[in-house]
Design a protein around this motif. Sequence first.
Motif, short mmCIF file in Angstrom:
data_model
loop_
_atom_site.label_atom_id
_atom_site.label_comp_id
_atom_site.label_asym_id
_atom_site.label_seq_id
_atom_site.Cartn_x
_atom_site.Cartn_y
_atom_site.Cartn_z
N MET A 152 49.85 40.33 43.72
CA MET A 152 49.89 40.15 42.26
C MET A 152 48.49 40.07 41.67
N ALA A 153 47.57 39.43 42.38
CA ALA A 153 46.19 39.35 41.90
C ALA A 153 45.56 40.75 41.84
N ARG A 154 45.85 41.58 42.82
CA ARG A 154 45.31 42.94 42.82
C ARG A 154 45.92 43.76 41.68
N LEU A 155 47.22 43.58 41.44
CA LEU A 155 47.90 44.27 40.35
C LEU A 155 47.30 43.88 39.00
N ALA A 156 46.89 42.62 38.86
CA ALA A 156 46.34 42.13 37.59
C ALA A 156 44.82 42.25 37.52
N SER A 157 44.22 42.99 38.46
CA SER A 157 42.76 43.01 38.56
C SER A 157 42.09 43.91 37.53
N GLY A 158 42.82 44.86 36.96
CA GLY A 158 42.20 45.83 36.08
C GLY A 158 41.17 46.69 36.80
N GLY A 159 41.35 46.89 38.11
CA GLY A 159 40.41 47.67 38.90
C GLY A 159 39.24 46.87 39.45
N ARG A 160 39.03 45.64 38.98
CA ARG A 160 37.94 44.78 39.46
C ARG A 160 38.47 43.93 40.61
N HIS A 161 38.69 44.57 41.76
CA HIS A 161 39.38 43.92 42.85
C HIS A 161 38.62 42.72 43.41
N GLY A 162 37.30 42.86 43.50
CA GLY A 162 36.49 41.75 44.01
C GLY A 162 36.55 40.55 43.09
N PHE A 163 36.42 40.79 41.79
CA PHE A 163 36.50 39.69 40.82
C PHE A 163 37.86 39.02 40.89
N ALA A 164 38.94 39.81 40.93
CA ALA A 164 40.29 39.24 40.96
C ALA A 164 40.51 38.41 42.21
N GLN A 165 40.07 38.92 43.37
CA GLN A 165 40.26 38.17 44.61
C GLN A 165 39.42 36.90 44.62
N SER A 166 38.21 36.97 44.07
CA SER A 166 37.37 35.77 44.00
C SER A 166 37.96 34.72 43.07
N LEU A 167 38.47 35.18 41.91
CA LEU A 167 39.10 34.23 40.99
C LEU A 167 40.32 33.59 41.64
N PHE A 168 41.10 34.38 42.34
CA PHE A 168 42.25 33.85 43.06
C PHE A 168 41.80 32.86 44.14
N GLN A 169 40.77 33.25 44.91
CA GLN A 169 40.29 32.39 45.99
C GLN A 169 39.64 31.11 45.49
N VAL A 170 38.96 31.19 44.35
CA VAL A 170 38.28 29.99 43.86
C VAL A 170 39.28 28.90 43.50
N GLY A 171 40.47 29.32 43.06
CA GLY A 171 41.52 28.33 42.82
C GLY A 171 41.89 27.61 44.10
N GLY A 172 42.06 28.38 45.18
CA GLY A 172 42.39 27.76 46.45
C GLY A 172 41.29 26.85 46.96
N ASN A 173 40.04 27.31 46.83
CA ASN A 173 38.93 26.48 47.30
C ASN A 173 38.76 25.22 46.46
N ALA A 174 39.00 25.35 45.14
CA ALA A 174 38.94 24.17 44.29
C ALA A 174 40.04 23.18 44.67
N GLY A 175 41.22 23.70 45.00
CA GLY A 175 42.29 22.83 45.46
C GLY A 175 41.96 22.14 46.76
N SER A 176 41.32 22.90 47.68
CA SER A 176 40.91 22.31 48.96
C SER A 176 39.89 21.20 48.75
N ALA A 177 39.07 21.33 47.69
CA ALA A 177 38.08 20.30 47.38
C ALA A 177 38.74 19.09 46.73
N LEU A 178 39.71 19.34 45.86
CA LEU A 178 40.37 18.25 45.14
C LEU A 178 41.28 17.43 46.05
N GLY A 179 41.86 18.07 47.07
CA GLY A 179 42.78 17.36 47.95
C GLY A 179 42.18 16.10 48.55
N PRO A 180 41.02 16.19 49.22
CA PRO A 180 40.42 14.97 49.79
C PRO A 180 40.05 13.94 48.73
N LEU A 181 39.57 14.41 47.56
CA LEU A 181 39.21 13.46 46.50
C LEU A 181 40.43 12.69 46.02
#
Length: 425
Positions: A152-181
């Motif tokens: 779904m992230a690739r479908l919504a990327s508008g051709g900017r696949h790296g940006f879309a995957q990074s935006l998707f991944q940053v959510g996961g990494n932010a969640g991984s950071a918030l979990g311990p806090l």
Amino acid sequence: MQRDVPTVQPRGSEDAPQPAAADAVSSSSLPARGQQAVLAILVALSFSHLLNDAIQALLPSVYPLLKDSFGLNFTQIGLITFTFQMTGSVFQPLVGLYTDRHPKPYSLALGMTITLGGLVFLAYAPSYPAVIAAAALVGLGSAIFHPESSRMARLASGGRHGFAQSLFQVGGNAGSALGPLLAALIVVPYGQRHILWFSLAALAGIVILMRVGTWYRGRLAEGLAKAVQRGTERPPLPRRTVVLSLGILLTLVFSKYFYLVSMTSYYTFYLMGKFNVSVQDSQFLLFAFLGAVAAGTIIGGPVGDRFGRKWVIWASIVGMAPFSLLLPHVGLVGTAILSVLIGLVMASAFSAILVYATELVPGRVGLIAGLFFGFAFGMAGIGAAVLGKLADRTSIDFVYQVCAFLPLIGLLTGFLPDIEGKKRD
């Protein structure tokens, strides 16, 4: 609102991998309102990834609590992570392979529902086997979430696949950071039952993902037939080159996630044992590391779109080696600073690897995402078990001295083919 119109690339093109129709929405073909729509979907997916990974990160964050409650050793703690990660590892490629041919718009909401069940079970787990079962449910929920959300992230990327995957991944990494806090503020001071508060995050994720699923169902009605047709096209490189390149990329994932699990599962014990900090202080320092991972993730995607994924992989994995080699030999302040630097540099590796792999094997986004997410989960699970056993036999300090050399495996990046060519201004 106007609908997105997938672009169709001529079959005769030899210059770039042929994406599936469901992956090939060009930003130039979308009106302004359409661009806003797909950006909203990317943000929704990223936020859902944040919620999903915050719940995942809760599990290792409460290890000190579980260790005291059930009298566990490091090997048993490693087996909890092994169960959670290996459940995700086994099922994610299977989910991705199936959904490449049979996309399921509401599978993400189903995965989050299973995760919710795991949370409730964990909050009331009366024994170590019950904790293992709860970890398996959380792992299964994540296995369903990642392959289809990457598509779904690739479908919504508008051709900017790296940006879309990074935006998707940053959510996961932010969640991984918030979990311990959040664990340090909510669960550690008040006990195991307060894990139930995290069920609110799972419920929010279910609501958001139901709406994303409705959007995805509309896109499938427009482009599914073309996606299936292009999924049968052969990759632009010889099969042997593709297989070798995928093997190198998976080896790089191994090095990254073995090191990452040493931080997520054992960093708090390392800090408490070596520097005599409290459980809560160790969680705050873990949050600083994971926050750096989240902050660094978003850089890799746009840089990869601009200069190439291979350059990002080089800089990300090999670039952290000097810091990882120094980490076991410095004091508390130096450890905190180096861990943040490691998180920042290491962060962009996975999104760059994943986009590079999908360009190697066009039209197989679900399979590739499932394979790489699953392999990452598996390596993290095996790493947690192996490093836990090593810590019991030697010491936590020795674990970090061994893991310090893992980033040097990144030198294998030099054998990857240049599939992107020279990036132009």
